[in-house]
Design an enzyme around this catalytic site. Structure first.
Site, PDB file in Angstrom:
ATOM      1  N   GLY A 159      28.556  72.785  31.015  1.00 39.35           N
ATOM      2  CA  GLY A 159      29.455  73.302  29.970  1.00 39.35           C
ATOM      3  C   GLY A 159      29.546  74.815  30.068  1.00 39.35           C
ATOM      4  N   GLY A 213      32.514  79.087  25.765  1.00 37.67           N
ATOM      5  CA  GLY A 213      31.579  79.071  24.637  1.00 37.67           C
ATOM      6  C   GLY A 213      30.156  79.494  24.975  1.00 37.67           C
ATOM      7  N   CYS A 244      31.998  69.472  37.623  1.00 35.82           N
ATOM      8  CA  CYS A 244      30.986  68.457  37.309  1.00 35.82           C
ATOM      9  C   CYS A 244      31.299  67.796  35.982  1.00 35.82           C
ATOM     10  CB  CYS A 244      29.615  69.149  37.251  1.00 35.82           C
ATOM     11  SG  CYS A 244      28.302  68.143  36.533  1.00 35.82           S
ATOM     12  N   ASN A 295      24.037  71.668  28.301  1.00 29.56           N
ATOM     13  CA  ASN A 295      24.766  72.296  27.195  1.00 29.56           C
ATOM     14  C   ASN A 295      26.158  71.702  26.958  1.00 29.56           C
ATOM     15  OD1 ASN A 295      25.566  74.771  25.476  1.00 29.56           O
ATOM     16  ND2 ASN A 295      27.010  74.860  27.193  1.00 29.56           N
ATOM     17  N   TYR A 350      28.751  62.691  16.539  1.00 26.66           N
ATOM     18  CA  TYR A 350      28.214  63.999  16.935  1.00 26.66           C
ATOM     19  C   TYR A 350      26.817  64.183  16.334  1.00 26.66           C
ATOM     20  CZ  TYR A 350      28.059  69.084  17.708  1.00 26.66           C
ATOM     21  OH  TYR A 350      27.701  70.358  18.114  1.00 26.66           O
ATOM     22  N   LYS A 405      23.213  64.592  18.328  1.00 21.61           N
ATOM     23  CA  LYS A 405      22.363  65.780  18.235  1.00 21.61           C
ATOM     24  C   LYS A 405      20.971  65.435  17.680  1.00 21.61           C
ATOM     25  CE  LYS A 405      25.372  68.589  20.029  1.00 21.61           C
ATOM     26  NZ  LYS A 405      25.192  69.125  21.388  1.00 21.61           N
TER      27      LYS A 405
HETATM   28  N1  LIG Z   1      30.175  75.838  18.553  1.00 18.70           N
HETATM   29  C1  LIG Z   1      29.366  75.360  17.651  1.00 18.70           C
HETATM   30  O1  LIG Z   1      29.552  75.567  16.453  1.00 18.70           O
HETATM   31  C2  LIG Z   1      28.150  74.613  18.079  1.00 18.70           C
HETATM   32  C3  LIG Z   1      27.070  74.516  17.191  1.00 18.70           C
HETATM   33  C4  LIG Z   1      25.935  73.822  17.588  1.00 18.70           C
HETATM   34  C5  LIG Z   1      25.881  73.247  18.834  1.00 18.70           C
HETATM   35  N2  LIG Z   1      26.953  73.356  19.681  1.00 18.70           N
HETATM   36  C6  LIG Z   1      26.837  72.735  20.989  1.00 18.70           C
HETATM   37  O2  LIG Z   1      26.963  73.749  21.971  1.00 18.70           O
HETATM   38  C7  LIG Z   1      27.343  73.143  23.207  1.00 18.70           C
HETATM   39  C8  LIG Z   1      28.417  73.977  23.854  1.00 18.70           C
HETATM   40  O3  LIG Z   1      29.582  73.894  23.069  1.00 18.70           O
HETATM   41  P1  LIG Z   1      30.468  75.165  22.718  1.00 18.70           P
HETATM   42  O4  LIG Z   1      30.344  75.383  21.262  1.00 18.70           O
HETATM   43  O5  LIG Z   1      30.184  76.275  23.634  1.00 18.70           O
HETATM   44  O6  LIG Z   1      31.927  74.540  22.923  1.00 18.70           O
HETATM   45  P2  LIG Z   1      33.009  74.759  24.079  1.00 18.70           P
HETATM   46  O7  LIG Z   1      34.025  73.725  23.830  1.00 18.70           O
HETATM   47  O8  LIG Z   1      33.434  76.186  24.088  1.00 18.70           O
HETATM   48  O9  LIG Z   1      32.208  74.473  25.416  1.00 18.70           O
HETATM   49  C9  LIG Z   1      31.887  73.181  25.855  1.00 18.70           C
HETATM   50  C10 LIG Z   1      32.052  73.122  27.353  1.00 18.70           C
HETATM   51  O10 LIG Z   1      31.621  71.818  27.785  1.00 18.70           O
HETATM   52  C11 LIG Z   1      32.517  71.379  28.786  1.00 18.70           C
HETATM   53  N3  LIG Z   1      32.477  69.922  28.875  1.00 18.70           N
HETATM   54  C12 LIG Z   1      32.907  69.006  27.976  1.00 18.70           C
HETATM   55  N4  LIG Z   1      32.728  67.764  28.438  1.00 18.70           N
HETATM   56  C13 LIG Z   1      32.147  67.879  29.664  1.00 18.70           C
HETATM   57  C14 LIG Z   1      31.717  66.952  30.643  1.00 18.70           C
HETATM   58  N5  LIG Z   1      31.854  65.631  30.476  1.00 18.70           N
HETATM   59  N6  LIG Z   1      31.159  67.433  31.783  1.00 18.70           N
HETATM   60  C15 LIG Z   1      31.025  68.770  31.978  1.00 18.70           C
HETATM   61  N7  LIG Z   1      31.441  69.693  31.092  1.00 18.70           N
HETATM   62  C16 LIG Z   1      31.995  69.253  29.949  1.00 18.70           C
HETATM   63  C17 LIG Z   1      33.884  71.896  28.341  1.00 18.70           C
HETATM   64  O11 LIG Z   1      34.821  71.930  29.424  1.00 18.70           O
HETATM   65  C18 LIG Z   1      33.523  73.282  27.815  1.00 18.70           C
HETATM   66  O12 LIG Z   1      33.598  74.261  28.827  1.00 18.70           O
HETATM   67  C19 LIG Z   1      27.730  71.718  22.857  1.00 18.70           C
HETATM   68  O13 LIG Z   1      26.689  70.852  23.208  1.00 18.70           O
HETATM   69  C20 LIG Z   1      27.904  71.752  21.365  1.00 18.70           C
HETATM   70  O14 LIG Z   1      27.709  70.508  20.764  1.00 18.70           O
HETATM   71  C21 LIG Z   1      28.058  74.030  19.330  1.00 18.70           C
END
Ligand SMILES: NC(=O)c1ccc[n+]([C@@H]2O[C@H](COP(=O)([O-])OP(=O)(O)OC[C@H]3O[C@@H](n4cnc5c(N)ncnc54)[C@H](O)[C@@H]3O)[C@@H](O)[C@H]2O)c1
Length: 283
Positions: free
Chosen positions: A12, A16, A63, A91, A160, A164
């Site tokens: 990921g 983000g 990936c 991530n 979700y 988690k």
């Molecule tokens: N943003 C929030 O508020 C928050 C809070 C707590 C936890 N998270 C967690 O943080 C992590 C990152 O999320 P983010 O907030 O940066 O969001 P984001 O959408 O900016 O980034 C997520 C990334 O994961 C990639 N992705 C999705 N499915 C995929 C797959 N099957 N294989 C490979 N890559 C894949 C996407 O292309 C993207 O680049 C996640 O696990 C999310 O649940 C986010």
């Protein structure tokens, strides 16, 4: 573990948290494999990082984390491109776009596949690779991305939330499983007779193995993930800056006492550890 000269695989990584962490680790002298579905953003980030250091410090690999072979290939890339593998960041994540009982396309299954099954698999594959390459002087570490939705329910997104909670559970239990499955760290006869099951050896065992597994549990942050739920997230008024989440990742990587620990990132509070560091906790 010092971050300098280490090699990390980040899933990921194209946006983000993953993207910001890649920048942070490279800034501290690490090399990174950027693994993501999003080719354009991932390749652009690799180019940007390489340019910033005038040498190859980042490589992108397309990936899908739900595909075992692609996840293995991302880990192999760390060795083939940079000659080592020290840090795994599981991530990649998604959130459901429909209510569970109105989800005709069964998107909830994809949420569990990406957020939980792939994290279990990514942890197993990374630990396997760490063991095959042998114990490193500064050890090896996995950091999974959980969420505060893994410590208390986010009612709008049950799949979700379930995923988690699963990541938190995996992270908290993995070290016992790892220790018990490690043939050179069987409890002594004396400890086997101890009704607490050898709990006192956790600290030594973790340090002998040199493999740690932790997770971050951030509150909401403004990234691509919250695009579809921005209104709700804004109303909750509990967002945290992405930079604070990066501090949590860094803490779990750098501090060798953290194993099986969850670093919580809440608004207006310093990052804190949910559960005790391994040096003082029970197995
Ligand atoms: N943003 C929030 O508020 C928050 C809070 C707590 C936890 N998270 C967690 O943080 C992590 C990152 O999320 P983010 O907030 O940066 O969001 P984001 O959408 O900016 O980034 C997520 C990334 O994961 C990639 N992705 C999705 N499915 C995929 C797959 N099957 N294989 C490979 N890559 C894949 C996407 O292309 C993207 O680049 C996640 O696990 C999310 O649940 C986010």
């Amino acid at each position: 573990m010092r971050i300098e000269n280490k090699v990390a695989v980040i899933t990921g990584a194209s946006s983000g948290f993953g993207k910001n962490l890649a920048k942070r680790l490279v800034g501290k002298g690490a090399k990174v494999v950027l693994a993501d579905l999003n080719i354009k953003e991932g390749e652009q980030l690799a180019q940007e990082l390489n340019k910033s250091k005038s040498t190859k410090v980042a490589v992108f690999i397309q990936c899908n984390v739900t595909d075992d072979r692609q996840l293995r290939a991302a880990i192999d890339k760390a060795q083939s491109e940079f000659g080592g593998f020290d840090i795994m960041i599981n991530n990649a994540g998604i959130i459901e776009k429909r209510h569970l009982f109105a989800d005709e396309t069964e998107n909830w299954k994809a949420v569990l596949d990406v957020n939980l099954t792939a994290v279990v698999n990514g942890t197993r594959l990374a630990v396997d690779a760490f063991r095959r390459q042998g114990k490193k002087p500064e050890g090896s570490v996995v950091v999974n991305t959980a969420s505060i939705a893994g410590l208390g329910p986010f009612a709008m997104a049950p799949a979700y939330t379930a995923s988690k909670y699963g990541v938190v559970g995996l992270t908290q239990t993995f070290r016992r499983d790892l220790i018990l499955s490690h043939e050179t760290i069987q409890p002594t006869e004396e400890k086997k007779r101890d009704p607490r099951g050898g709990e006192n050896s956790a600290y030594e065992a973790i340090h002998e193995l040199g493999i740690r597994v932790n997770a971050v549990a951030p509150a909401w942050a403004i990234t691509g993930l919250v695009d579809g739920i921005r209104e709700t997230v804004d109303k909750m008024a509990i967002t945290v800056p992405v930079e604070r989440v990066m501090e949590a990742f860094e803490m779990l990587i750098e501090n060798d006492d953290y194993c099986g620990n969850i670093a919580v990132v809440l608004q207006n509070k310093p990052v804190y550890i949910h559960g005790m560091p391994v040096s003082t906790s029970k197995l």
